[in-house]
Design an enzyme around this catalytic site. Sequence first.
Site, PDB file in Angstrom:
ATOM      1  N   SER A  15     -23.766  84.168   4.497  1.00 47.88           N
ATOM      2  CA  SER A  15     -23.519  84.689   5.988  1.00 47.88           C
ATOM      3  C   SER A  15     -21.993  85.192   6.074  1.00 47.88           C
ATOM      4  O   SER A  15     -21.266  85.178   5.396  1.00 47.88           O
ATOM      5  CB  SER A  15     -23.686  83.246   7.105  1.00 47.88           C
ATOM      6  OG  SER A  15     -22.560  82.216   6.468  1.00 47.88           O
ATOM      7  N   GLY A  16     -21.712  85.554   7.456  1.00 49.18           N
ATOM      8  CA  GLY A  16     -20.354  86.043   7.803  1.00 49.18           C
ATOM      9  C   GLY A  16     -19.933  87.203   6.795  1.00 49.18           C
ATOM     10  O   GLY A  16     -20.637  88.094   6.689  1.00 49.18           O
ATOM     11  N   VAL A  64     -19.580  75.220  -4.532  1.00 48.04           N
ATOM     12  CA  VAL A  64     -18.321  75.903  -5.147  1.00 48.04           C
ATOM     13  C   VAL A  64     -17.399  74.935  -5.434  1.00 48.04           C
ATOM     14  O   VAL A  64     -16.340  75.088  -6.135  1.00 48.04           O
ATOM     15  CB  VAL A  64     -17.956  77.255  -4.545  1.00 48.04           C
ATOM     16  CG1 VAL A  64     -18.907  78.331  -4.608  1.00 48.04           C
ATOM     17  CG2 VAL A  64     -17.361  76.973  -3.052  1.00 48.04           C
ATOM     18  N   TYR A 154      -6.800  73.698   7.019  1.00 48.32           N
ATOM     19  CA  TYR A 154      -7.369  75.128   6.641  1.00 48.32           C
ATOM     20  C   TYR A 154      -6.140  76.116   6.459  1.00 48.32           C
ATOM     21  O   TYR A 154      -6.131  76.843   5.543  1.00 48.32           O
ATOM     22  CB  TYR A 154      -7.943  75.581   8.288  1.00 48.32           C
ATOM     23  CG  TYR A 154      -8.591  76.766   7.909  1.00 48.32           C
ATOM     24  CD1 TYR A 154      -9.894  77.088   7.445  1.00 48.32           C
ATOM     25  CD2 TYR A 154      -8.152  77.766   8.482  1.00 48.32           C
ATOM     26  CE1 TYR A 154     -10.368  78.387   7.525  1.00 48.32           C
ATOM     27  CE2 TYR A 154      -8.562  79.543   8.524  1.00 48.32           C
ATOM     28  CZ  TYR A 154      -9.704  79.586   7.777  1.00 48.32           C
ATOM     29  OH  TYR A 154     -10.304  80.754   7.815  1.00 48.32           O
ATOM     30  N   MET A 192     -17.167  79.574  12.152  1.00 46.97           N
ATOM     31  CA  MET A 192     -16.445  78.908  13.313  1.00 46.97           C
ATOM     32  C   MET A 192     -17.517  77.940  13.998  1.00 46.97           C
ATOM     33  O   MET A 192     -17.390  76.973  14.560  1.00 46.97           O
ATOM     34  CB  MET A 192     -16.096  80.016  14.294  1.00 46.97           C
ATOM     35  CG  MET A 192     -14.726  80.763  13.929  1.00 46.97           C
ATOM     36  SD  MET A 192     -13.461  79.800  13.470  1.00 46.97           S
ATOM     37  CE  MET A 192     -13.393  80.011  11.751  1.00 46.97           C
TER      38      MET A 192
END
Length: 248
Positions: A15-16, A64, A154, A192
């Site tokens: 995705s993204g 991961v 983050y 998000m």
Amino acid sequence: MPFLNKVVLITGGGSGIGEATANKFAKAHARLALVDIRADILKESAENCEKISKTKVLKIVADVSKEDDVKRIIEVTLKEYGRLDVLVNCAGIHGEVTVFDDNIMEKFDNILGVNLRSMVALTQAASAALIESKGNIVNVSSVRAKAGAVSFAYSVSKAGVSQFTKAAALDLSPHGVRVNAVLPGPMKTNLMIHAGLGSKPSLAGKEPLKRETKTEDVAELIMFLASESARSITGSEYVVDGGFLLEH
């Protein structure tokens, strides 16, 4: 077709930005290995790439942040294709973390495990194959590595990606392997939404250019850095944010 028969491994490929990057490389006839923790979105992304390239895509469901999975990702890719030319470290997560959280270290470790530690592990695991092919690595960081910390965990993880990119570039440059990073600005992605931030007002489209940065914009930059056109570029960071950092 600069990526014809080149093997490109993309984490977060379901995705993204990862999905958009996979589509771009599929159009360039690269041989793809896509990694995602979610089998459903990975399958959909891979099938779309196969329609574009008319070539089978290797799908690897993996976490991961787990070292055993990282080793398996590289082993399976090399077993399938026999080589590796480009590693795109795109897998990432977001999350609200404050210094007042009782489970602060759990949240902190989780975010750094996916966003930073995985890149270190994958780079080490892939280094021998990339040295052999004289390949390269593109890491996905964020403007939050430089701008105000909305969520400190983050932002710290992305700042770490930027610094690791430079360190890895120094280590690998004597072997002909380049390492660079892209720093996307605000955009509307599944990252998000999955972080529970989809309902919050978005800064996307409110940058000086008044143009919402798309995942495809970042994917094009990643492809450039992975190509021979960027053969003299390593240890560099490229911002694609519509001018966001000019005001933050």
